[in-house]
Design a protein around this motif. Sequence first.
Motif, PDB file in Angstrom:
ATOM      1  N   LEU A  68      17.704  74.733 -41.485  1.00  0.00           N
ATOM      2  CA  LEU A  68      17.645  75.339 -40.075  1.00  0.00           C
ATOM      3  C   LEU A  68      16.501  74.748 -39.532  1.00  0.00           C
ATOM      4  N   GLN A  69      16.655  74.140 -38.244  1.00  0.00           N
ATOM      5  CA  GLN A  69      15.371  73.442 -37.455  1.00  0.00           C
ATOM      6  C   GLN A  69      15.225  74.310 -35.968  1.00  0.00           C
ATOM      7  N   SER A  70      14.097  74.178 -35.700  1.00  0.00           N
ATOM      8  CA  SER A  70      13.836  74.990 -34.309  1.00  0.00           C
ATOM      9  C   SER A  70      13.768  73.793 -33.203  1.00  0.00           C
ATOM     10  N   TYR A  71      14.204  74.029 -32.132  1.00  0.00           N
ATOM     11  CA  TYR A  71      14.078  72.951 -30.943  1.00  0.00           C
ATOM     12  C   TYR A  71      13.089  73.713 -29.827  1.00  0.00           C
ATOM     13  N   GLU A  72      12.348  72.918 -29.426  1.00  0.00           N
ATOM     14  CA  GLU A  72      11.474  73.585 -28.263  1.00  0.00           C
ATOM     15  C   GLU A  72      11.871  73.101 -26.868  1.00  0.00           C
ATOM     16  N   PHE A  73      12.043  74.027 -26.064  1.00  0.00           N
ATOM     17  CA  PHE A  73      12.319  73.903 -24.550  1.00  0.00           C
ATOM     18  C   PHE A  73      11.150  74.146 -23.895  1.00  0.00           C
ATOM     19  N   ASP A  74      10.494  73.023 -23.229  1.00  0.00           N
ATOM     20  CA  ASP A  74       9.325  73.239 -22.543  1.00  0.00           C
ATOM     21  C   ASP A  74       9.664  73.402 -20.966  1.00  0.00           C
ATOM     22  N   PHE A  75       9.167  73.879 -20.251  1.00  0.00           N
ATOM     23  CA  PHE A  75       9.417  74.200 -19.020  1.00  0.00           C
ATOM     24  C   PHE A  75       8.448  74.775 -18.137  1.00  0.00           C
ATOM     25  N   SER A  76       8.776  74.424 -16.774  1.00  0.00           N
ATOM     26  CA  SER A  76       7.851  74.936 -15.894  1.00  0.00           C
ATOM     27  C   SER A  76       8.489  75.798 -14.757  1.00  0.00           C
ATOM     28  N   ILE A  77       7.613  76.710 -14.131  1.00  0.00           N
ATOM     29  CA  ILE A  77       8.429  77.536 -13.177  1.00  0.00           C
ATOM     30  C   ILE A  77       7.492  77.617 -11.886  1.00  0.00           C
ATOM     31  N   THR A  78       8.519  77.455 -10.707  1.00  0.00           N
ATOM     32  CA  THR A  78       7.527  77.485  -9.577  1.00  0.00           C
ATOM     33  C   THR A  78       7.661  78.831  -8.884  1.00  0.00           C
ATOM     34  N   ASP A  79       8.605  79.538  -9.271  1.00  0.00           N
ATOM     35  CA  ASP A  79       8.706  81.032  -8.548  1.00  0.00           C
ATOM     36  C   ASP A  79       7.742  82.026  -9.166  1.00  0.00           C
ATOM     37  N   THR A  80       6.617  82.410  -8.492  1.00  0.00           N
ATOM     38  CA  THR A  80       5.778  83.541  -8.991  1.00  0.00           C
ATOM     39  C   THR A  80       6.587  84.630  -9.704  1.00  0.00           C
ATOM     40  N   ALA A  81       7.583  85.028  -8.834  1.00  0.00           N
ATOM     41  CA  ALA A  81       8.239  86.266  -9.492  1.00  0.00           C
ATOM     42  C   ALA A  81       8.892  86.155 -10.890  1.00  0.00           C
ATOM     43  N   VAL A  82       9.406  84.949 -10.986  1.00  0.00           N
ATOM     44  CA  VAL A  82      10.167  84.878 -11.914  1.00  0.00           C
ATOM     45  C   VAL A  82       9.181  84.438 -13.266  1.00  0.00           C
TER      46      VAL A  82
END
Length: 123
Positions: A68-82
């Motif tokens: 079992l491996q884990s993958y990281e999904f790095d992301f940015s968010i532009t919407d303050t509500a989200v």
Amino acid sequence: MKGKIIGIASLTAALLLAGFVFFKFYFVFGEGVKAGELNFVVYKGYVFKTYEGRAIQAGFGKGTNTALQSYEFDFSITDTAVADSLMRCGGKTVELHYKEYLGTLPWRGKQKYIVDRIVSVRE
């Protein structure tokens, strides 16, 4: 005549530069949904404060060993509500809709993946 050639060359160079900037930083290369356990969402930065997050996706590795491996999904968010909604979802399994850009902009975040909405949240 020489001025006309310089003007046409300058206009052509400006249009090529504008096209490059558009496709590198504003053209949506891809979009989709990724699911995983939300690890964190933070608001950080020196000059441009942006929301950054990470979701951990579990899966099986390829090869002879099926560990079992884990993958990281790095992301940015532009919407303050989200971002505010996701800050209350730490440790939960989330499905996130994202847009992928070819380049990053400092005021948009550190990542090429921009989460624009939450599809679902599960315990």
